[in-house]
Design a protein around this motif. Sequence first.
Motif, PDB file in Angstrom:
ATOM      1  N   VAL A  71       0.856  -1.086  -0.188  1.00  0.00           N
ATOM      2  CA  VAL A  71      -0.125   0.001  -0.011  1.00  0.00           C
ATOM      3  C   VAL A  71       0.946   1.407  -0.055  1.00  0.00           C
ATOM      4  CG1 VAL A  71      -1.690   1.403   1.168  1.00  0.00           C
ATOM      5  CG2 VAL A  71      -2.011  -1.127   1.153  1.00  0.00           C
ATOM      6  N   VAL A  72       0.582   2.143  -0.845  1.00  0.00           N
ATOM      7  CA  VAL A  72       1.296   3.471  -1.165  1.00  0.00           C
ATOM      8  C   VAL A  72       0.549   4.446  -0.113  1.00  0.00           C
ATOM      9  CG1 VAL A  72       2.058   5.162  -2.618  1.00  0.00           C
ATOM     10  CG2 VAL A  72       2.217   2.854  -3.317  1.00  0.00           C
ATOM     11  N   ASN A  73      -0.627   4.648  -0.346  1.00  0.00           N
ATOM     12  CA  ASN A  73      -1.633   5.699   0.173  1.00  0.00           C
ATOM     13  C   ASN A  73      -2.169   4.831   1.173  1.00  0.00           C
ATOM     14  OD1 ASN A  73      -3.271   7.499   0.961  1.00  0.00           O
ATOM     15  ND2 ASN A  73      -4.338   7.740  -0.827  1.00  0.00           N
ATOM     16  N   LYS A  74      -1.933   4.876   2.422  1.00  0.00           N
ATOM     17  CA  LYS A  74      -2.649   3.971   3.537  1.00  0.00           C
ATOM     18  C   LYS A  74      -4.005   4.411   3.394  1.00  0.00           C
ATOM     19  CE  LYS A  74       0.554   1.904   6.973  1.00  0.00           C
ATOM     20  NZ  LYS A  74      -0.118   0.499   6.657  1.00  0.00           N
ATOM     21  N   TRP A  79      -7.855  -1.027  -1.895  1.00  0.00           N
ATOM     22  CA  TRP A  79      -8.217  -0.634  -3.383  1.00  0.00           C
ATOM     23  C   TRP A  79      -8.014   0.634  -3.647  1.00  0.00           C
ATOM     24  CZ3 TRP A  79     -10.415  -4.676  -0.756  1.00  0.00           C
ATOM     25  CH2 TRP A  79     -11.039  -5.803  -1.282  1.00  0.00           C
ATOM     26  N   GLN A  80      -7.119   1.407  -2.838  1.00  0.00           N
ATOM     27  CA  GLN A  80      -6.480   2.604  -3.123  1.00  0.00           C
ATOM     28  C   GLN A  80      -7.604   3.816  -3.695  1.00  0.00           C
ATOM     29  OE1 GLN A  80      -2.661   3.677  -2.843  1.00  0.00           O
ATOM     30  NE2 GLN A  80      -3.775   2.455  -1.506  1.00  0.00           N
ATOM     31  N   ILE A  81      -8.637   3.819  -2.865  1.00  0.00           N
ATOM     32  CA  ILE A  81      -9.630   4.693  -3.270  1.00  0.00           C
ATOM     33  C   ILE A  81      -8.943   6.210  -3.015  1.00  0.00           C
ATOM     34  CG2 ILE A  81     -12.049   5.776  -2.239  1.00  0.00           C
ATOM     35  CD1 ILE A  81     -11.790   2.745  -3.244  1.00  0.00           C
ATOM     36  N   THR A  82      -8.896   7.009  -4.139  1.00  0.00           N
ATOM     37  CA  THR A  82      -8.512   8.283  -4.313  1.00  0.00           C
ATOM     38  C   THR A  82      -9.464   9.562  -3.758  1.00  0.00           C
ATOM     39  OG1 THR A  82      -9.300   8.654  -6.707  1.00  0.00           O
ATOM     40  CG2 THR A  82      -6.996   7.539  -6.196  1.00  0.00           C
ATOM     41  N   PRO A  83      -8.870  10.544  -3.687  1.00  0.00           N
ATOM     42  CA  PRO A  83      -9.692  11.537  -3.095  1.00  0.00           C
ATOM     43  C   PRO A  83     -10.748  11.812  -4.302  1.00  0.00           C
ATOM     44  CG  PRO A  83      -7.333  12.135  -2.495  1.00  0.00           C
ATOM     45  CD  PRO A  83      -7.449  11.101  -3.270  1.00  0.00           C
TER      46      PRO A  83
END
Length: 180
Positions: A71-74, A79-83
């Motif tokens: 995971v890059v963005n905890k 699923w790396q839900i972006t803003p």
Amino acid sequence: MFQKVGLAFLLYNLVPVVRTQSVDLTLVPDASGEDVVDASIAKIEALNVFPNDFGLLKRIALVETNFGIDVVNKMGGIWQITPNISSQLSDPSVLLSLNQYLTPASIEFGTNITDLSNNPNFRIPLTSALAARLYVQLLAGTSVPASLDQQANWWNTYYNLTGNAQGFQERVIAYENATG
């Protein structure tokens, strides 16, 4: 014979027993692994409200974070839900259009998992999975891409605009060849 039975009885009643509780890792922030991904997807599929996603949700988890291991963005979770995805899913008109999916999910999972408009915790695997599935539903509707090629292009066009469709395909093929 009596001594053996008596000793077993004493040991059973006097030796402290270690009891374990099972933990639902789909609800534990930062839990990861293929089992957690499979369990999160199974819970969503058990709602019986979404059309077949042809394995897209699992493939996204694989490519985005290696099932949560990389995971890059905890804050985006497995699923790396972006803003951008989060803001789209928290729009009141979008929530209304997704109500037929959110209502059963809220009943089954509770509002702490399904409230996507009030600072959702995507570090919880089930919340991240549900957001990803709702986003797929929002954009693909009943036309969820079925083939790997279509999924890779959809992912690159709508889900991860900085991603690479060929890289998506290669990662999925390598995984599926390795796991049979």
